[in-house]
Design a protein around this motif. Structure first.
Motif, PDB file in Angstrom:
ATOM      1  N   MET A   1      12.896 -45.117 -16.895  1.00  0.00           N
ATOM      2  CA  MET A   1      14.176 -45.071 -16.183  1.00  0.00           C
ATOM      3  C   MET A   1      14.930 -46.387 -16.430  1.00  0.00           C
ATOM      4  O   MET A   1      14.725 -47.365 -15.726  1.00  0.00           O
ATOM      5  CB  MET A   1      13.904 -44.894 -14.686  1.00  0.00           C
ATOM      6  CG  MET A   1      15.128 -44.453 -13.937  1.00  0.00           C
ATOM      7  SD  MET A   1      14.760 -43.946 -12.247  1.00  0.00           S
ATOM      8  CE  MET A   1      13.914 -45.338 -11.550  1.00  0.00           C
ATOM      9  N   SER A   2      15.725 -46.373 -17.502  1.00  0.00           N
ATOM     10  CA  SER A   2      16.413 -47.612 -17.859  1.00  0.00           C
ATOM     11  C   SER A   2      17.673 -47.813 -17.035  1.00  0.00           C
ATOM     12  O   SER A   2      18.417 -46.866 -16.774  1.00  0.00           O
ATOM     13  CB  SER A   2      16.796 -47.582 -19.338  1.00  0.00           C
ATOM     14  OG  SER A   2      15.636 -47.534 -20.121  1.00  0.00           O
ATOM     15  N   ARG A   3      17.883 -49.055 -16.667  1.00  0.00           N
ATOM     16  CA  ARG A   3      19.088 -49.418 -15.920  1.00  0.00           C
ATOM     17  C   ARG A   3      19.806 -50.542 -16.665  1.00  0.00           C
ATOM     18  O   ARG A   3      19.166 -51.359 -17.332  1.00  0.00           O
ATOM     19  CB  ARG A   3      18.705 -49.920 -14.521  1.00  0.00           C
ATOM     20  CG  ARG A   3      18.021 -48.871 -13.663  1.00  0.00           C
ATOM     21  CD  ARG A   3      19.056 -47.894 -13.124  1.00  0.00           C
ATOM     22  NE  ARG A   3      18.514 -47.022 -12.116  1.00  0.00           N
ATOM     23  CZ  ARG A   3      18.134 -45.761 -12.323  1.00  0.00           C
ATOM     24  NH1 ARG A   3      18.193 -45.248 -13.544  1.00  0.00           N
ATOM     25  NH2 ARG A   3      17.696 -45.020 -11.334  1.00  0.00           N
ATOM     26  N   TYR A   4      21.123 -50.566 -16.536  1.00  0.00           N
ATOM     27  CA  TYR A   4      21.927 -51.563 -17.249  1.00  0.00           C
ATOM     28  C   TYR A   4      22.892 -52.244 -16.285  1.00  0.00           C
ATOM     29  O   TYR A   4      23.375 -51.606 -15.338  1.00  0.00           O
ATOM     30  CB  TYR A   4      22.738 -50.895 -18.353  1.00  0.00           C
ATOM     31  CG  TYR A   4      21.878 -50.260 -19.417  1.00  0.00           C
ATOM     32  CD1 TYR A   4      21.489 -50.981 -20.543  1.00  0.00           C
ATOM     33  CD2 TYR A   4      21.446 -48.946 -19.281  1.00  0.00           C
ATOM     34  CE1 TYR A   4      20.686 -50.392 -21.511  1.00  0.00           C
ATOM     35  CE2 TYR A   4      20.635 -48.349 -20.243  1.00  0.00           C
ATOM     36  CZ  TYR A   4      20.265 -49.078 -21.362  1.00  0.00           C
ATOM     37  OH  TYR A   4      19.469 -48.514 -22.318  1.00  0.00           O
ATOM     38  N   ILE A   5      23.196 -53.507 -16.587  1.00  0.00           N
ATOM     39  CA  ILE A   5      24.265 -54.177 -15.843  1.00  0.00           C
ATOM     40  C   ILE A   5      25.333 -54.598 -16.850  1.00  0.00           C
ATOM     41  O   ILE A   5      25.033 -55.225 -17.879  1.00  0.00           O
ATOM     42  CB  ILE A   5      23.736 -55.383 -15.047  1.00  0.00           C
ATOM     43  CG1 ILE A   5      22.933 -54.853 -13.843  1.00  0.00           C
ATOM     44  CG2 ILE A   5      24.895 -56.269 -14.562  1.00  0.00           C
ATOM     45  CD1 ILE A   5      22.358 -55.884 -12.956  1.00  0.00           C
ATOM     46  N   ALA A   6      26.568 -54.198 -16.562  1.00  0.00           N
ATOM     47  CA  ALA A   6      27.705 -54.610 -17.399  1.00  0.00           C
ATOM     48  C   ALA A   6      28.580 -55.537 -16.568  1.00  0.00           C
ATOM     49  O   ALA A   6      28.762 -55.311 -15.374  1.00  0.00           O
ATOM     50  CB  ALA A   6      28.495 -53.385 -17.845  1.00  0.00           C
ATOM     51  N   VAL A   7      29.072 -56.583 -17.218  1.00  0.00           N
ATOM     52  CA  VAL A   7      29.925 -57.553 -16.525  1.00  0.00           C
ATOM     53  C   VAL A   7      31.214 -57.711 -17.314  1.00  0.00           C
ATOM     54  O   VAL A   7      31.188 -57.836 -18.539  1.00  0.00           O
ATOM     55  CB  VAL A   7      29.223 -58.933 -16.410  1.00  0.00           C
ATOM     56  CG1 VAL A   7      30.081 -59.896 -15.595  1.00  0.00           C
ATOM     57  CG2 VAL A   7      27.834 -58.810 -15.804  1.00  0.00           C
ATOM     58  N   ASP A   8      32.327 -57.657 -16.602  1.00  0.00           N
ATOM     59  CA  ASP A   8      33.631 -57.872 -17.239  1.00  0.00           C
ATOM     60  C   ASP A   8      34.256 -59.114 -16.608  1.00  0.00           C
ATOM     61  O   ASP A   8      34.645 -59.093 -15.446  1.00  0.00           O
ATOM     62  CB  ASP A   8      34.520 -56.638 -17.015  1.00  0.00           C
ATOM     63  CG  ASP A   8      35.901 -56.805 -17.617  1.00  0.00           C
ATOM     64  OD1 ASP A   8      36.026 -57.588 -18.590  1.00  0.00           O
ATOM     65  OD2 ASP A   8      36.844 -56.170 -17.127  1.00  0.00           O
ATOM     66  N   ILE A   9      34.327 -60.177 -17.400  1.00  0.00           N
ATOM     67  CA  ILE A   9      34.914 -61.423 -16.889  1.00  0.00           C
ATOM     68  C   ILE A   9      36.386 -61.435 -17.293  1.00  0.00           C
ATOM     69  O   ILE A   9      36.713 -61.332 -18.477  1.00  0.00           O
ATOM     70  CB  ILE A   9      34.179 -62.648 -17.462  1.00  0.00           C
ATOM     71  CG1 ILE A   9      32.697 -62.585 -17.078  1.00  0.00           C
ATOM     72  CG2 ILE A   9      34.820 -63.943 -16.957  1.00  0.00           C
ATOM     73  CD1 ILE A   9      31.863 -63.690 -17.684  1.00  0.00           C
ATOM     74  N   GLY A  10      37.260 -61.519 -16.306  1.00  0.00           N
ATOM     75  CA  GLY A  10      38.693 -61.582 -16.600  1.00  0.00           C
ATOM     76  C   GLY A  10      39.218 -62.978 -16.315  1.00  0.00           C
ATOM     77  O   GLY A  10      38.473 -63.852 -15.857  1.00  0.00           O
ATOM     78  N   GLY A  11      40.491 -63.178 -16.577  1.00  0.00           N
ATOM     79  CA  GLY A  11      41.094 -64.485 -16.338  1.00  0.00           C
ATOM     80  C   GLY A  11      41.096 -64.858 -14.862  1.00  0.00           C
ATOM     81  O   GLY A  11      40.959 -66.024 -14.505  1.00  0.00           O
ATOM     82  N   SER A  12      41.227 -63.857 -13.991  1.00  0.00           N
ATOM     83  CA  SER A  12      41.323 -64.173 -12.561  1.00  0.00           C
ATOM     84  C   SER A  12      40.306 -63.430 -11.701  1.00  0.00           C
ATOM     85  O   SER A  12      40.334 -63.516 -10.491  1.00  0.00           O
ATOM     86  CB  SER A  12      42.734 -63.840 -12.074  1.00  0.00           C
ATOM     87  OG  SER A  12      43.018 -62.483 -12.324  1.00  0.00           O
ATOM     88  N   ARG A  13      39.406 -62.683 -12.335  1.00  0.00           N
ATOM     89  CA  ARG A  13      38.380 -61.998 -11.552  1.00  0.00           C
ATOM     90  C   ARG A  13      37.167 -61.679 -12.426  1.00  0.00           C
ATOM     91  O   ARG A  13      37.244 -61.688 -13.657  1.00  0.00           O
ATOM     92  CB  ARG A  13      38.931 -60.703 -10.951  1.00  0.00           C
ATOM     93  CG  ARG A  13      39.297 -59.718 -12.013  1.00  0.00           C
ATOM     94  CD  ARG A  13      39.767 -58.395 -11.491  1.00  0.00           C
ATOM     95  NE  ARG A  13      39.906 -57.496 -12.612  1.00  0.00           N
ATOM     96  CZ  ARG A  13      40.215 -56.218 -12.516  1.00  0.00           C
ATOM     97  NH1 ARG A  13      40.437 -55.677 -11.354  1.00  0.00           N
ATOM     98  NH2 ARG A  13      40.314 -55.472 -13.588  1.00  0.00           N
ATOM     99  N   MET A  14      36.053 -61.416 -11.755  1.00  0.00           N
ATOM    100  CA  MET A  14      34.854 -60.948 -12.458  1.00  0.00           C
ATOM    101  C   MET A  14      34.432 -59.645 -11.806  1.00  0.00           C
ATOM    102  O   MET A  14      34.452 -59.537 -10.577  1.00  0.00           O
ATOM    103  CB  MET A  14      33.707 -61.955 -12.292  1.00  0.00           C
ATOM    104  CG  MET A  14      33.926 -63.297 -12.937  1.00  0.00           C
ATOM    105  SD  MET A  14      32.477 -64.361 -12.653  1.00  0.00           S
ATOM    106  CE  MET A  14      33.103 -65.913 -13.286  1.00  0.00           C
ATOM    107  N   ARG A  15      34.052 -58.662 -12.638  1.00  0.00           N
ATOM    108  CA  ARG A  15      33.536 -57.397 -12.101  1.00  0.00           C
ATOM    109  C   ARG A  15      32.190 -57.133 -12.754  1.00  0.00           C
ATOM    110  O   ARG A  15      31.997 -57.451 -13.932  1.00  0.00           O
ATOM    111  CB  ARG A  15      34.480 -56.236 -12.422  1.00  0.00           C
ATOM    112  CG  ARG A  15      35.834 -56.365 -11.777  1.00  0.00           C
ATOM    113  CD  ARG A  15      36.803 -55.390 -12.381  1.00  0.00           C
ATOM    114  NE  ARG A  15      36.696 -54.074 -11.804  1.00  0.00           N
ATOM    115  CZ  ARG A  15      36.736 -52.946 -12.488  1.00  0.00           C
ATOM    116  NH1 ARG A  15      36.846 -52.960 -13.798  1.00  0.00           N
ATOM    117  NH2 ARG A  15      36.663 -51.787 -11.875  1.00  0.00           N
TER     118      ARG A  15
END
Ligand SMILES: [Zn+2]
Length: 314
Positions: A1-15
């Motif tokens: 059961m594989s799980r992944y974390i994706a991160v999107d770093i923007g100029g004014s926020r991180m998700r």
């Protein structure tokens, strides 16, 4: 059961979002605004905290994939330069995060990640050659050639925003003169409006109201000729550069994303027209589709997820 974390770093926020092995709907998603961060902590501490808050107990994470707004060497996972995060100059982010979380980590340029996202799950599905362009605070792109993401020797390819347009001497965010980003990004559109007002041109907007492209788009929608001209100028410049990209890579799709692209036809129509005007043969545009990003705000997360699953399959 594989799980992944994706991160999107923007100029004014991180998700950041936590995904299973299938689909693009996250199990959990979290965001922080970097404008209101506790400045006693570094951006890196906040990034670590964000990832940590998503990792569930007793479940192994297959890979963490991070989309970074800046120059990244994807082979080494080093952030060479990220204008919004000056402390990350030559920062080995991949090594740092993989040591910290004891998990495989991928680090990539945000526009390249976004291109992968749109190609696999968005407006680029079914195409073998495409270019994704993001028009926002800056201008970036990702290019898919013959079913591969174009990276180049050090992974630094497809920086469309820093292609010299020559007809303008405006200083770019990188310090050089006359680059596309200095002419057609959100701040460049706002600056052009303000310069025109300072020269006595008339608009329904005041000097101070021109600081947001969203507002300029609204004024264009209400028929303000100067606001319409501001987007036309930007669209023409982007279209001219895209004509060169068509000559180089002969894509079948151009996908436009980023906040400024939400101004819709005011940017896209002059852009489309400029492409047709500048290609040397109409065969380049005969099968070409020009569309807006389908994934919108999620494009960076989905792109990072796509790369993680392809490099570290479930
Ligand atoms: Zn530049």
């Amino acid at each position: 059961m594989s799980r992944y974390i994706a991160v999107d770093i923007g100029g004014s926020r991180m998700r950041a979002a936590y995904y299973t092995a299938e689909g693009i709907v996250p199990i959990r998603i979290k965001r922080i605004s970097t404008r209101t961060l506790d400045h006693k902590k570094t951006a890196l501490t906040h990034l670590e905290g964000l990832i940590l808050s998503l990792i569930p107990q007793d479940i192994e994470i297959r890979a963490i994939s991070v989309s970074v707004p800046g120059l990244v060497n994807p082979n080494s996972g080093t952030v060479l330069n990220a204008p919004s995060y000056p402390e990350w100059r030559n920062f080995p982010m991949q090594k740092f995060l993989s040591d910290r979380f004891n998990t495989p980590v991928i680090v990539g340029n945000d526009a390249n990640m976004a291109a992968l996202g749109e190609w696999n799950y968005g407006a680029g599905r079914g195409h073998h050659n495409l270019i994704y362009v993001t028009v926002s605070t800056g201008i970036g792109s990702g290019i898919i050639v013959d079913d591969h993401l174009l990276l180049g020797e050090q992974g630094l390819a497809a920086e469309i925003g820093h292609i010299p347009v020559m007809s303008d001497v405006t200083i770019c965010s990188c310090g050089k003169k006359g680059h596309l980003e200095a002419i057609a990004s959100g701040p460049a559109i706002a600056k052009w409006m303000q310069n025109q007002l300072a020269r006595g041109k008339k608009s329904s907007l005041t000097f101070d109201q021109c600081d947001e492209t969203k507002r300029i788009a609204r004024a264009a929608d209400e028929g303000d000729p100067l606001s319409i001209a501001a987007f036309e100028r930007a669209g023409k410049a982007i279209g001219k550069v895209l004509a060169s990209i068509l000559h180089m890579f002969n894509p079948s799709a151009i996908i436009i994303g980023g906040g400024v692209s939400r101004s819709g036809p005011f940017l896209l129509e002059p852009l489309h027209k400029a492409i047709s005007e500048h290609v040397f043969h109409l065969e380049y545009v005969r099968k070409l589709t020009l569309s807006s990003s389908v994934l919108g705000d999620d494009v960076g997360l989905v792109g990072a997820l796509t790369l993680a699953r392809s490099q570290y399959p479930p």
